[in-house]
Design a protein around this motif. Structure first.
Motif, PDB file in Angstrom:
ATOM      1  N   SER A   1       2.048   6.497  -9.763  1.00  0.00           N
ATOM      2  CA  SER A   1       3.028   5.697  -9.022  1.00  0.00           C
ATOM      3  C   SER A   1       3.928   6.579  -8.164  1.00  0.00           C
TER       4      SER A   1
ATOM      5  N   GLY B   1       1.796   8.016  -5.308  1.00  0.00           N
ATOM      6  CA  GLY B   1       1.586   6.957  -4.332  1.00  0.00           C
ATOM      7  C   GLY B   1       2.806   6.740  -3.459  1.00  0.00           C
ATOM      8  N   SER B   2       3.980   6.841  -4.037  1.00  0.00           N
ATOM      9  CA  SER B   2       5.221   6.685  -3.267  1.00  0.00           C
ATOM     10  C   SER B   2       5.379   7.806  -2.249  1.00  0.00           C
TER      11      SER B   2
ATOM     12  N   GLY C   1       2.885   7.326   0.553  1.00  0.00           N
ATOM     13  CA  GLY C   1       3.275   6.227   1.431  1.00  0.00           C
ATOM     14  C   GLY C   1       4.299   6.620   2.476  1.00  0.00           C
TER      15      GLY C   1
ATOM     16  N   ARG D   1       0.179  -1.213  -1.317  1.00  0.00           N
ATOM     17  CA  ARG D   1       0.092  -0.140  -0.312  1.00  0.00           C
ATOM     18  C   ARG D   1      -0.103   1.211  -0.984  1.00  0.00           C
ATOM     19  N   ASN D   2       0.647   1.464  -2.059  1.00  0.00           N
ATOM     20  CA  ASN D   2       0.526   2.734  -2.770  1.00  0.00           C
ATOM     21  C   ASN D   2      -0.863   2.893  -3.379  1.00  0.00           C
ATOM     22  N   GLU D   3      -1.412   1.804  -3.911  1.00  0.00           N
ATOM     23  CA  GLU D   3      -2.752   1.849  -4.502  1.00  0.00           C
ATOM     24  C   GLU D   3      -3.801   2.176  -3.445  1.00  0.00           C
TER      25      GLU D   3
ATOM     26  N   GLU E   1       4.514  -3.192  -1.696  1.00  0.00           N
ATOM     27  CA  GLU E   1       4.631  -1.748  -1.850  1.00  0.00           C
ATOM     28  C   GLU E   1       3.635  -1.217  -2.886  1.00  0.00           C
ATOM     29  N   GLU E   2       3.474  -1.947  -3.983  1.00  0.00           N
ATOM     30  CA  GLU E   2       2.546  -1.522  -5.033  1.00  0.00           C
ATOM     31  C   GLU E   2       1.112  -1.469  -4.514  1.00  0.00           C
TER      32      GLU E   2
ATOM     33  N   THR F   1      -3.231   3.692  -0.558  1.00  0.00           N
ATOM     34  CA  THR F   1      -2.983   5.056  -0.080  1.00  0.00           C
ATOM     35  C   THR F   1      -3.563   6.097  -1.036  1.00  0.00           C
ATOM     36  N   LEU F   2      -3.425   5.842  -2.348  1.00  0.00           N
ATOM     37  CA  LEU F   2      -4.016   6.749  -3.339  1.00  0.00           C
ATOM     38  C   LEU F   2      -5.529   6.819  -3.174  1.00  0.00           C
TER      39      LEU F   2
END
Length: 268
Positions: A139, A142-143, A146, A115-117, A112-113, A119-120
């Motif tokens: 963070s 990013g959530s 996502g 993916r968020n990075e 998840e971390e 996506t950002l």
């Protein structure tokens, strides 16, 4: 060590396999001579085949060219009129241009971390344009990103309908809806109202890509963040006030037209 297949097979290797005991599976260098062995080897082949079908079917590449050819064949068989064909082509061109992969499959196996990075990084333009995200921790942003789902609307397509129950809000990535452009968001008013009804109809002015945020994720990330909640509540209040003023103007204009029609009927 290299094994000579003809030596292992003996005389059977030099003639056609005509008897059941000569049958082999093709996956082994040894022939199966017993029914149990033949059954076991057949099951291995079946399992291996199913595994390969499943594995390669899950690969992240998406053959856009093949898909578009299927769309063209479908439109031909269904005898789409030319204007409708143009709209369908425009939609798929805008939706899949230069994208030969399935993004969900590419990101699905990541943490998840990470993916968020990613996506950002890929949505940095949207993040820079959306005032709602200013000074919000990366963070949290990013959530939210996502959870977004990409959608495409052609010119004159309705994105929202007044009176419908609102179950999501939208961020504009590219294009224009009503008078809102890149970086703007809409649809949040219904998510803050008790009856959850849309207060206005929103129509795309040109081909527009938006990102949809469903109400469950809206409550989880937007309403739980004090800064974003204050901003979106203030904007929703402003838009509600503007909608009320527009409704009053529309009501007065309708009454004026009715009075003019009645006056014309009286004169006649």
């Amino acid at each position: 060590m290299i094994v000579n297949r003809s030596r292992v097979l003996g005389n059977k290797g030099s003639r056609a396999l005509n008897t059941p005991e000569d049958a082999g599976t093709g996956f082994s260098m040894f022939l199966a001579s017993e029914p149990d062995e033949m059954l076991m080897h057949s099951l291995i082949i079946l399992y291996s085949t199913l595994f390969m079908v499943y594995y390669f079917g899950k690969q992240p590449w998406f053959n856009v060219e093949l898909f578009i050819n299927q769309v063209e064949e479908y439109m031909r068989l269904k005898q789409f009129p030319v204007p409708l064909k143009k709209r369908v082509r425009a939609f798929y061109y805008y939706r899949y241009q230069e994208q030969y992969f399935s993004e969900n499959n590419v990101l699905g196996s990541l943490s998840e971390e990470l993916r968020n990075e990613i996506t950002l990084h890929t949505c940095h333009k949207l993040v820079d344009q959306v005032r709602l995200f200013e000074d919000v921790p990366a963070s949290v942003v990013g959530s939210v990103l996502g959870c977004l789902h990409a959608e495409v609307y052609l010119a004159e397509d309705s994105v929202l309908h007044a009176g419908d129950i609102g179950d999501c809000m939208y961020f504009i990535a590219n294009g224009t809806v009503c008078q809102l452009e890149d970086g703007a968001h809409f649809g949040e008013v219904a998510l803050l109202m008790k009856d959850s009804k849309r207060v206005a109809t929103v129509v795309a002015v040109e081909i527009t890509q938006v990102y949809r945020l469903d109400v469950e994720d809206f409550k989880k990330f937007i309403l739980s963040n004090e800064l974003m909640y204050e901003r979106i509540a203030a904007l929703a209040s402003k838009r509600m006030h503007e909608t009320v003023l527009l409704d009053e103007d529309f009501r007065r204009e309708r009454e004026r037209l009715q009075e003019n029609q009645q006056s014309s009927s009286t004169i006649i």
